[in-house]
Design a protein around this motif. Structure first.
Motif, PDB file in Angstrom:
ATOM      1  N   VAL A 131     -28.115 -15.438  16.277  1.00  0.00           N
ATOM      2  CA  VAL A 131     -27.988 -14.934  17.649  1.00  0.00           C
ATOM      3  C   VAL A 131     -26.973 -15.719  18.488  1.00  0.00           C
ATOM      4  O   VAL A 131     -26.215 -15.125  19.268  1.00  0.00           O
ATOM      5  CB  VAL A 131     -29.367 -14.911  18.341  1.00  0.00           C
ATOM      6  CG1 VAL A 131     -29.235 -14.734  19.846  1.00  0.00           C
ATOM      7  CG2 VAL A 131     -30.214 -13.781  17.765  1.00  0.00           C
ATOM      8  N   PRO A 132     -26.902 -17.064  18.382  1.00  0.00           N
ATOM      9  CA  PRO A 132     -25.942 -17.795  19.225  1.00  0.00           C
ATOM     10  C   PRO A 132     -24.502 -17.313  19.122  1.00  0.00           C
ATOM     11  O   PRO A 132     -23.741 -17.458  20.085  1.00  0.00           O
ATOM     12  CB  PRO A 132     -26.088 -19.236  18.732  1.00  0.00           C
ATOM     13  CG  PRO A 132     -27.514 -19.324  18.300  1.00  0.00           C
ATOM     14  CD  PRO A 132     -27.784 -17.991  17.648  1.00  0.00           C
ATOM     15  N   LEU A 133     -24.112 -16.736  17.999  1.00  0.00           N
ATOM     16  CA  LEU A 133     -22.728 -16.259  17.874  1.00  0.00           C
ATOM     17  C   LEU A 133     -22.424 -15.157  18.887  1.00  0.00           C
ATOM     18  O   LEU A 133     -21.284 -14.995  19.320  1.00  0.00           O
ATOM     19  CB  LEU A 133     -22.469 -15.728  16.467  1.00  0.00           C
ATOM     20  CG  LEU A 133     -22.314 -16.765  15.361  1.00  0.00           C
ATOM     21  CD1 LEU A 133     -21.981 -16.074  14.044  1.00  0.00           C
ATOM     22  CD2 LEU A 133     -21.239 -17.780  15.700  1.00  0.00           C
ATOM     23  N   ASP A 134     -23.426 -14.412  19.281  1.00  0.00           N
ATOM     24  CA  ASP A 134     -23.207 -13.298  20.199  1.00  0.00           C
ATOM     25  C   ASP A 134     -23.194 -13.716  21.660  1.00  0.00           C
ATOM     26  O   ASP A 134     -22.719 -12.964  22.508  1.00  0.00           O
ATOM     27  CB  ASP A 134     -24.300 -12.232  19.999  1.00  0.00           C
ATOM     28  CG  ASP A 134     -24.269 -11.623  18.609  1.00  0.00           C
ATOM     29  OD1 ASP A 134     -23.156 -11.469  18.071  1.00  0.00           O
ATOM     30  OD2 ASP A 134     -25.349 -11.302  18.076  1.00  0.00           O
ATOM     31  N   VAL A 135     -23.724 -14.908  21.968  1.00  0.00           N
ATOM     32  CA  VAL A 135     -23.911 -15.253  23.377  1.00  0.00           C
ATOM     33  C   VAL A 135     -23.235 -16.555  23.802  1.00  0.00           C
ATOM     34  O   VAL A 135     -23.191 -16.856  24.990  1.00  0.00           O
ATOM     35  CB  VAL A 135     -25.422 -15.309  23.720  1.00  0.00           C
ATOM     36  CG1 VAL A 135     -26.027 -13.918  23.658  1.00  0.00           C
ATOM     37  CG2 VAL A 135     -26.170 -16.257  22.797  1.00  0.00           C
ATOM     38  N   PHE A 139     -14.789 -19.749  23.770  1.00  0.00           N
ATOM     39  CA  PHE A 139     -13.937 -20.756  23.142  1.00  0.00           C
ATOM     40  C   PHE A 139     -14.693 -21.632  22.142  1.00  0.00           C
ATOM     41  O   PHE A 139     -14.075 -22.349  21.362  1.00  0.00           O
ATOM     42  CB  PHE A 139     -13.197 -21.607  24.193  1.00  0.00           C
ATOM     43  CG  PHE A 139     -14.071 -22.506  25.043  1.00  0.00           C
ATOM     44  CD1 PHE A 139     -14.471 -23.750  24.585  1.00  0.00           C
ATOM     45  CD2 PHE A 139     -14.441 -22.126  26.324  1.00  0.00           C
ATOM     46  CE1 PHE A 139     -15.250 -24.594  25.371  1.00  0.00           C
ATOM     47  CE2 PHE A 139     -15.203 -22.965  27.123  1.00  0.00           C
ATOM     48  CZ  PHE A 139     -15.617 -24.193  26.639  1.00  0.00           C
ATOM     49  N   LYS A 140     -16.029 -21.571  22.124  1.00  0.00           N
ATOM     50  CA  LYS A 140     -16.809 -22.311  21.130  1.00  0.00           C
ATOM     51  C   LYS A 140     -17.223 -21.439  19.945  1.00  0.00           C
ATOM     52  O   LYS A 140     -17.765 -21.953  18.964  1.00  0.00           O
ATOM     53  CB  LYS A 140     -18.064 -22.910  21.767  1.00  0.00           C
ATOM     54  CG  LYS A 140     -17.801 -23.969  22.811  1.00  0.00           C
ATOM     55  CD  LYS A 140     -19.105 -24.543  23.329  1.00  0.00           C
ATOM     56  CE  LYS A 140     -18.864 -25.606  24.400  1.00  0.00           C
ATOM     57  NZ  LYS A 140     -20.123 -26.178  24.905  1.00  0.00           N
ATOM     58  N   ARG A 141     -16.972 -20.142  20.037  1.00  0.00           N
ATOM     59  CA  ARG A 141     -17.534 -19.213  19.060  1.00  0.00           C
ATOM     60  C   ARG A 141     -17.017 -19.473  17.648  1.00  0.00           C
ATOM     61  O   ARG A 141     -17.773 -19.382  16.670  1.00  0.00           O
ATOM     62  CB  ARG A 141     -17.225 -17.778  19.495  1.00  0.00           C
ATOM     63  CG  ARG A 141     -18.021 -16.711  18.736  1.00  0.00           C
ATOM     64  CD  ARG A 141     -17.948 -15.392  19.468  1.00  0.00           C
ATOM     65  NE  ARG A 141     -18.570 -15.497  20.783  1.00  0.00           N
ATOM     66  CZ  ARG A 141     -18.254 -14.718  21.817  1.00  0.00           C
ATOM     67  NH1 ARG A 141     -17.311 -13.789  21.677  1.00  0.00           N
ATOM     68  NH2 ARG A 141     -18.876 -14.857  22.968  1.00  0.00           N
ATOM     69  N   GLY A 142     -15.752 -19.796  17.498  1.00  0.00           N
ATOM     70  CA  GLY A 142     -15.206 -20.027  16.166  1.00  0.00           C
ATOM     71  C   GLY A 142     -15.857 -21.204  15.467  1.00  0.00           C
ATOM     72  O   GLY A 142     -16.200 -21.133  14.281  1.00  0.00           O
ATOM     73  N   VAL A 143     -16.070 -22.309  16.201  1.00  0.00           N
ATOM     74  CA  VAL A 143     -16.726 -23.477  15.621  1.00  0.00           C
ATOM     75  C   VAL A 143     -18.183 -23.169  15.294  1.00  0.00           C
ATOM     76  O   VAL A 143     -18.696 -23.576  14.249  1.00  0.00           O
ATOM     77  CB  VAL A 143     -16.619 -24.684  16.576  1.00  0.00           C
ATOM     78  CG1 VAL A 143     -17.659 -25.739  16.243  1.00  0.00           C
ATOM     79  CG2 VAL A 143     -15.228 -25.297  16.492  1.00  0.00           C
ATOM     80  N   TYR A 144     -18.861 -22.438  16.175  1.00  0.00           N
ATOM     81  CA  TYR A 144     -20.246 -22.069  15.897  1.00  0.00           C
ATOM     82  C   TYR A 144     -20.335 -21.249  14.605  1.00  0.00           C
ATOM     83  O   TYR A 144     -21.228 -21.470  13.782  1.00  0.00           O
ATOM     84  CB  TYR A 144     -20.817 -21.268  17.062  1.00  0.00           C
ATOM     85  CG  TYR A 144     -21.449 -22.099  18.146  1.00  0.00           C
ATOM     86  CD1 TYR A 144     -20.810 -23.238  18.639  1.00  0.00           C
ATOM     87  CD2 TYR A 144     -22.682 -21.771  18.684  1.00  0.00           C
ATOM     88  CE1 TYR A 144     -21.382 -24.007  19.628  1.00  0.00           C
ATOM     89  CE2 TYR A 144     -23.260 -22.530  19.679  1.00  0.00           C
ATOM     90  CZ  TYR A 144     -22.612 -23.648  20.148  1.00  0.00           C
ATOM     91  OH  TYR A 144     -23.194 -24.413  21.128  1.00  0.00           O
ATOM     92  N   GLU A 145     -19.419 -20.306  14.445  1.00  0.00           N
ATOM     93  CA  GLU A 145     -19.446 -19.479  13.239  1.00  0.00           C
ATOM     94  C   GLU A 145     -19.207 -20.317  11.992  1.00  0.00           C
ATOM     95  O   GLU A 145     -19.890 -20.148  10.973  1.00  0.00           O
ATOM     96  CB  GLU A 145     -18.408 -18.368  13.345  1.00  0.00           C
ATOM     97  CG  GLU A 145     -18.429 -17.420  12.157  1.00  0.00           C
ATOM     98  CD  GLU A 145     -17.526 -16.224  12.347  1.00  0.00           C
ATOM     99  OE1 GLU A 145     -17.592 -15.305  11.511  1.00  0.00           O
ATOM    100  OE2 GLU A 145     -16.751 -16.208  13.323  1.00  0.00           O
ATOM    101  N   MET A 146     -18.255 -21.242  12.049  1.00  0.00           N
ATOM    102  CA  MET A 146     -17.984 -22.096  10.890  1.00  0.00           C
ATOM    103  C   MET A 146     -19.175 -22.994  10.568  1.00  0.00           C
ATOM    104  O   MET A 146     -19.558 -23.143   9.403  1.00  0.00           O
ATOM    105  CB  MET A 146     -16.728 -22.932  11.145  1.00  0.00           C
ATOM    106  CG  MET A 146     -15.440 -22.146  11.090  1.00  0.00           C
ATOM    107  SD  MET A 146     -13.946 -23.181  11.196  1.00  0.00           S
ATOM    108  CE  MET A 146     -13.987 -23.656  12.926  1.00  0.00           C
ATOM    109  N   ALA A 147     -19.783 -23.587  11.592  1.00  0.00           N
ATOM    110  CA  ALA A 147     -20.918 -24.489  11.365  1.00  0.00           C
ATOM    111  C   ALA A 147     -22.127 -23.727  10.835  1.00  0.00           C
ATOM    112  O   ALA A 147     -22.757 -24.137   9.845  1.00  0.00           O
ATOM    113  CB  ALA A 147     -21.270 -25.213  12.656  1.00  0.00           C
TER     114      ALA A 147
END
Length: 223
Positions: A131-135, A139-147
């Motif tokens: 869920v965090p990827l959607d919200v 500018f942090k979304r790419g790092v969140y997706e990789m992690a």
């Protein structure tokens, strides 16, 4: 402490509960939600910084968690100029992070958003893993997706635990009468005697107002 490219060393924390849901915190006095994270001080290892930030931001001690895995390499994101203090523009670019996957061994009431005099969050909730990827702010979304992608393969399996919980619940249905649920702080349904952690409130819909325009300026020392 910046590297030669203008990135500050930082750690990010993905904290799982027993249902493999992730801790999701609301930055104080904003509508922005994120994982716990913070800078690595001079002389600290990433793991030491992780445990320090874990206590400062959510009030947990090392005995409350199990370290499951960490990302292999640094993951970087750049912070837009409008979120950088004016005196830091031109030499500060963003964060480079090592991410840790932890599992909570304690209880929800061990969480304490006011463990220090400088809280980072004023509300929290558990979310499903992706869920965090959607919200999260863009500018942090790419790092969140990789992690999240790198660490997903280390998530503990739930099949055996689920079978145990189902059998235990069936046994309790025959052994004791049902307990009524009561509405706790912020609207969360909890059983009698269970309280939210100190300094926490419950927001059932963190997706409202998660746009970057609602964020307070992010200082380079704590992004």
């Amino acid at each position: 402490m910046l590297d030669r490219d203008g990135f500050r060393p930082n750690v990010g924390i993905i904290l799982l509960n027993q249902k493999n849901q992730v801790f999701w915190g609301k930055r104080i006095r904003t509508h922005s939600w994120q994982f716990p994270q913070g800078g690595i001080d001079r002389g600290e290892t990433p793991e030491q910084a992780m445990f320090r930030e874990l206590h400062e931001e959510v009030g947990l001690q090392p005995n409350h968690v199990r370290v499951i895995a960490r990302t292999r390499d640094w993951l970087r994101y750049e912070v837009p100029d409008r979120y950088i203090r004016r005196d830091a523009r031109g030499h500060y670019r963003g964060q480079k992070q090592i991410w840790y996957l932890l599992q909570l061994l304690g209880h929800d009431w061990d969480l304490n958003l006011r463990a220090t005099n400088h809280p980072e969050f004023d509300a929290w909730r558990w979310n499903e893993y992706w869920v965090p990827l959607d919200v999260v702010v863009e500018f942090k979304r790419g790092v969140y997706e990789m992690a999240l992608t790198e660490l997903a393969r280390f998530i503990p399996r739930q099949e055996q635990r689920s079978r145990y919980l189902r059998s235990s619940m069936r046994a309790r249905e025959f052994d004791s009468p049902p307990m009524a649920s009561h509405r706790g702080g912020g609207g969360m349904l909890v059983k009698p005697g269970v309280e939210l952690p100190p300094g926490a409130s419950f927001d059932p819909d963190p997706q409202s107002g998660s746009a970057a325009s609602d964020m307070a300026p992010i200082p380079p020392t704590k992004t």
